[in-house]
Design an enzyme around this catalytic site. Sequence first.
Site, PDB file in Angstrom:
ATOM      1  N   SER A 191       0.823  -1.204   0.000  1.00 20.17           N
ATOM      2  CA  SER A 191       0.000   0.000   0.000  1.00 20.17           C
ATOM      3  C   SER A 191       0.860   1.259   0.000  1.00 20.17           C
ATOM      4  O   SER A 191       2.076   1.185   0.105  1.00 20.17           O
ATOM      5  CB  SER A 191      -0.963  -0.017   1.190  1.00 20.17           C
ATOM      6  OG  SER A 191      -0.247   0.077   2.388  1.00 20.17           O
ATOM      7  N   CYS A 192       0.193   2.379  -0.102  1.00 22.00           N
ATOM      8  CA  CYS A 192       0.819   3.700  -0.188  1.00 22.00           C
ATOM      9  C   CYS A 192       1.935   3.845   0.840  1.00 22.00           C
ATOM     10  O   CYS A 192       1.718   3.514   2.004  1.00 22.00           O
ATOM     11  CB  CYS A 192      -0.237   4.777   0.041  1.00 22.00           C
ATOM     12  SG  CYS A 192       0.398   6.444   0.182  1.00 22.00           S
ATOM     13  N   PRO A 193       3.101   4.340   0.511  1.00 19.03           N
ATOM     14  CA  PRO A 193       3.487   4.923  -0.784  1.00 19.03           C
ATOM     15  C   PRO A 193       4.237   3.946  -1.695  1.00 19.03           C
ATOM     16  O   PRO A 193       4.815   4.378  -2.682  1.00 19.03           O
ATOM     17  CB  PRO A 193       4.446   6.035  -0.351  1.00 19.03           C
ATOM     18  CG  PRO A 193       5.182   5.429   0.800  1.00 19.03           C
ATOM     19  CD  PRO A 193       4.185   4.524   1.504  1.00 19.03           C
ATOM     20  N   MET A 194       4.258   2.663  -1.326  1.00 19.18           N
ATOM     21  CA  MET A 194       5.104   1.707  -2.050  1.00 19.18           C
ATOM     22  C   MET A 194       4.862   1.621  -3.560  1.00 19.18           C
ATOM     23  O   MET A 194       5.828   1.628  -4.327  1.00 19.18           O
ATOM     24  CB  MET A 194       4.991   0.314  -1.410  1.00 19.18           C
ATOM     25  CG  MET A 194       5.689   0.235  -0.087  1.00 19.18           C
ATOM     26  SD  MET A 194       7.360   0.894  -0.222  1.00 19.18           S
ATOM     27  CE  MET A 194       8.078   0.337   1.287  1.00 19.18           C
ATOM     28  N   ASP A 225      -3.661  -1.934  -4.524  1.00 17.67           N
ATOM     29  CA  ASP A 225      -4.018  -0.737  -3.766  1.00 17.67           C
ATOM     30  C   ASP A 225      -4.964   0.128  -4.614  1.00 17.67           C
ATOM     31  O   ASP A 225      -4.582   0.638  -5.664  1.00 17.67           O
ATOM     32  CB  ASP A 225      -2.725   0.030  -3.430  1.00 17.67           C
ATOM     33  CG  ASP A 225      -2.998   1.371  -2.776  1.00 17.67           C
ATOM     34  OD1 ASP A 225      -4.128   1.580  -2.306  1.00 17.67           O
ATOM     35  OD2 ASP A 225      -2.063   2.204  -2.731  1.00 17.67           O
TER      36      ASP A 225
END
Lengths: 81, 198
Positions: free
Chosen positions: A17-20, A44
């Site tokens: 999930s964010c920011p990956m 995501d």
Amino acid sequence: MSSQYDTTETLDVKGQSCPMPIVKTKQAIDDLEAGDILEVVATDSGSISDIQGWADGTNGVELLDQVEDSDLYTHYVEKTE
Amino acid sequence: MSTDNQPKSVDDADPDAAFDPAELQALRERVDELEASLADNDTGDDQKKMTIVATQGSFDMAYPPLILGSTAAAFGWDVVVFHTFWGLDILHEEKSKNLKLSAVGNPNMPVPNAVAAIPGMDRMATRMMEKKIDENGTATIEELIDLSLESGVDLQACQMTIELMDYDENDFYDGVTTGVGAATALQHMAESDIQLLV
């Protein structure tokens, strides 16, 4: 997965999930050459808006398409320079 | 419509009074000068700069600066995160692995303060949050620090608070900038498009 694009590489960020998804996309793009197309496969749901925002605000990349298929979000990003 | 008040067209201008060659030359020089100074200002291309000041060291407050910092780096921005007071713990190699969520005084906790104050509740609340983070596929604090450093985010540890907290410069992750103070932070803020205090 078949697509209309001749993708150079596929980045799998499923389950992240964010920011990956953004950070990994940026890293993958850095390793490509101009004209290459990166396919990013994410789960995501925020990645649709985030990849758009990132591509809009980043030089040298163009978002070609985003495909939503059940819980899978696939993005096609071209390195333009 | 009367034609009496119509402005004089260019064609009607007195040719003798049109241009003073010296004045024209001065104007040309002035334009060249302005264009040159504009070009000088353009050398930094359109790269944005962001400065975040991270003052909090609880588990939940460690995330926003790290997520925004690493994402901004993915945009190609020049990012500085200045860590001071409890924010230093985020960069502290040992302490960053043991950051805690505060159960007391946190209205988002599903337990009353009297229960939250029981010893061990912070640890328990933190474990629950860590479990949720893992299930959600959210990166750990350590991963985000590595990622930030890898992508060129300048993680700075305020020298005054390093000494105040009795920390040693070697306590921090490799790649963390030490020996910086408020003036350095202000200088970056002044040059930044975005400044955030967390």
